[in-house]
Motif scaffolding. Structure first.
Motif, mmCIF file in Angstrom:
data_model
loop_
_atom_site.group_PDB
_atom_site.id
_atom_site.type_symbol
_atom_site.label_atom_id
_atom_site.label_comp_id
_atom_site.label_asym_id
_atom_site.label_seq_id
_atom_site.Cartn_x
_atom_site.Cartn_y
_atom_site.Cartn_z
ATOM 1 N N GLY A 66 0.829 -1.190 0.000
ATOM 2 C CA GLY A 66 0.000 0.000 0.000
ATOM 3 C C GLY A 66 0.862 1.238 0.000
ATOM 4 O O GLY A 66 2.093 1.161 -0.066
ATOM 5 N N TRP A 67 0.200 2.383 0.074
ATOM 6 C CA TRP A 67 0.882 3.676 0.096
ATOM 7 C C TRP A 67 0.345 4.500 1.249
ATOM 8 O O TRP A 67 -0.854 4.506 1.510
ATOM 9 C CB TRP A 67 0.659 4.408 -1.226
ATOM 10 C CG TRP A 67 1.349 3.727 -2.359
ATOM 11 C CD1 TRP A 67 0.840 2.750 -3.179
ATOM 12 C CD2 TRP A 67 2.687 3.925 -2.773
ATOM 13 N NE1 TRP A 67 1.785 2.355 -4.068
ATOM 14 C CE2 TRP A 67 2.938 3.056 -3.852
ATOM 15 C CE3 TRP A 67 3.712 4.769 -2.336
ATOM 16 C CZ2 TRP A 67 4.161 3.011 -4.500
ATOM 17 C CZ3 TRP A 67 4.927 4.720 -2.990
ATOM 18 C CH2 TRP A 67 5.147 3.855 -4.058
ATOM 19 N N TYR A 68 1.248 5.205 1.913
ATOM 20 C CA TYR A 68 0.915 5.981 3.106
ATOM 21 C C TYR A 68 1.489 7.387 2.994
ATOM 22 O O TYR A 68 2.614 7.575 2.516
ATOM 23 C CB TYR A 68 1.503 5.291 4.346
ATOM 24 C CG TYR A 68 1.549 6.165 5.574
ATOM 25 C CD1 TYR A 68 0.415 6.348 6.344
ATOM 26 C CD2 TYR A 68 2.719 6.810 5.958
ATOM 27 C CE1 TYR A 68 0.438 7.142 7.480
ATOM 28 C CE2 TYR A 68 2.764 7.612 7.085
ATOM 29 C CZ TYR A 68 1.628 7.770 7.841
ATOM 30 O OH TYR A 68 1.651 8.569 8.955
ATOM 31 N N HIS A 69 0.718 8.363 3.403
ATOM 32 C CA HIS A 69 1.202 9.729 3.612
ATOM 33 C C HIS A 69 0.579 10.204 4.915
ATOM 34 O O HIS A 69 -0.606 9.973 5.167
ATOM 35 C CB HIS A 69 0.793 10.654 2.468
ATOM 36 C CG HIS A 69 1.463 11.992 2.533
ATOM 37 N ND1 HIS A 69 1.083 12.963 3.432
ATOM 38 C CD2 HIS A 69 2.495 12.498 1.824
ATOM 39 C CE1 HIS A 69 1.852 14.021 3.265
ATOM 40 N NE2 HIS A 69 2.713 13.767 2.293
ATOM 41 N N GLU A 70 1.358 10.874 5.707
ATOM 42 C CA GLU A 70 0.942 11.313 7.033
ATOM 43 C C GLU A 70 -0.384 12.085 7.022
ATOM 44 O O GLU A 70 -1.180 11.973 7.954
ATOM 45 C CB GLU A 70 2.056 12.172 7.623
ATOM 46 C CG GLU A 70 1.847 12.611 9.031
ATOM 47 C CD GLU A 70 3.060 13.377 9.539
ATOM 48 O OE1 GLU A 70 3.466 14.350 8.872
ATOM 49 O OE2 GLU A 70 3.595 12.991 10.580
ATOM 50 N N THR A 71 -0.641 12.851 5.981
ATOM 51 C CA THR A 71 -1.852 13.674 5.963
ATOM 52 C C THR A 71 -2.859 13.261 4.890
ATOM 53 O O THR A 71 -3.793 14.012 4.596
ATOM 54 C CB THR A 71 -1.501 15.164 5.796
ATOM 55 O OG1 THR A 71 -0.801 15.349 4.568
ATOM 56 C CG2 THR A 71 -0.660 15.650 6.963
ATOM 57 N N PHE A 72 -2.698 12.094 4.286
ATOM 58 C CA PHE A 72 -3.673 11.561 3.333
ATOM 59 C C PHE A 72 -4.551 10.588 4.100
ATOM 60 O O PHE A 72 -4.198 9.423 4.295
ATOM 61 C CB PHE A 72 -2.949 10.863 2.172
ATOM 62 C CG PHE A 72 -3.857 10.461 1.043
ATOM 63 C CD1 PHE A 72 -4.443 11.410 0.224
ATOM 64 C CD2 PHE A 72 -4.101 9.127 0.780
ATOM 65 C CE1 PHE A 72 -5.257 11.040 -0.837
ATOM 66 C CE2 PHE A 72 -4.922 8.745 -0.277
ATOM 67 C CZ PHE A 72 -5.493 9.701 -1.082
ATOM 68 N N ILE A 73 -5.691 11.091 4.580
ATOM 69 C CA ILE A 73 -6.536 10.338 5.506
ATOM 70 C C ILE A 73 -7.978 10.348 4.988
ATOM 71 O O ILE A 73 -8.504 11.414 4.630
ATOM 72 C CB ILE A 73 -6.477 10.944 6.923
ATOM 73 C CG1 ILE A 73 -5.024 10.941 7.424
ATOM 74 C CG2 ILE A 73 -7.394 10.197 7.881
ATOM 75 C CD1 ILE A 73 -4.805 11.742 8.696
ATOM 76 N N ARG A 74 -8.595 9.165 4.972
ATOM 77 C CA ARG A 74 -9.987 9.056 4.515
ATOM 78 C C ARG A 74 -10.886 9.988 5.330
ATOM 79 O O ARG A 74 -10.804 10.050 6.550
ATOM 80 C CB ARG A 74 -10.472 7.610 4.645
ATOM 81 C CG ARG A 74 -11.911 7.430 4.196
ATOM 82 C CD ARG A 74 -12.381 5.999 4.249
ATOM 83 N NE ARG A 74 -12.035 5.364 5.503
ATOM 84 C CZ ARG A 74 -11.780 4.062 5.639
ATOM 85 N NH1 ARG A 74 -11.828 3.264 4.607
ATOM 86 N NH2 ARG A 74 -11.489 3.572 6.813
ATOM 87 N N GLY A 75 -11.718 10.746 4.640
ATOM 88 C CA GLY A 75 -12.658 11.642 5.307
ATOM 89 C C GLY A 75 -12.076 12.976 5.737
ATOM 90 O O GLY A 75 -12.767 13.769 6.376
#
Length: 108
Positions: A66-75
């Motif tokens: 998967g891919w993660y970014h500290e401020t890429f958050i659902r909703g």
């Protein structure tokens, strides 16, 4: 990714449980069906490079990636304004936020 859901393309990419990271389920269909709606990239490697330039980190656990970014958050679309692209020369536009040095459990 909410747009991907509205387009009925969650079979190509979706949020992982917890809403802190996402997964590309089928790279070929993702590039053929989903990416043209949002990006210019035509190859999955180019898309991955762009994710890296935007500060996303690849995460893996077992067979899932998967891919993660500290401020890429659902909703939380308001947090997208704090995501900046790294300049090609290697300098980053300052966001005033430090990247997390450790990642939460993003696969669950």
């Amino acid at each position: 990714l909410e747009s991907v859901d509205r387009l009925g393309l969650t079979h190509t990419a979706s949020w992982l449980p917890g809403g802190r990271s996402f997964i590309v389920k089928d790279p070929i269909q993702f590039m053929d069906l989903t990416v043209p709606h949002f990006f210019k990239a035509t190859k999955f490697r180019s898309f991955q490079r762009q994710l890296n330039l935007w500060g996303f980190h690849r995460i893996s656990k077992g067979r899932e990636n998967g891919w993660y970014h500290e401020t890429f958050i659902r909703g939380c679309p308001e947090m997208l304004t704090s995501i900046y692209r790294t300049k090609i020369k290697g300098t980053v536009l300052s966001t005033g936020h430090k990247q997390a040095s450790t990642f939460p459990d993003l696969m669950h």
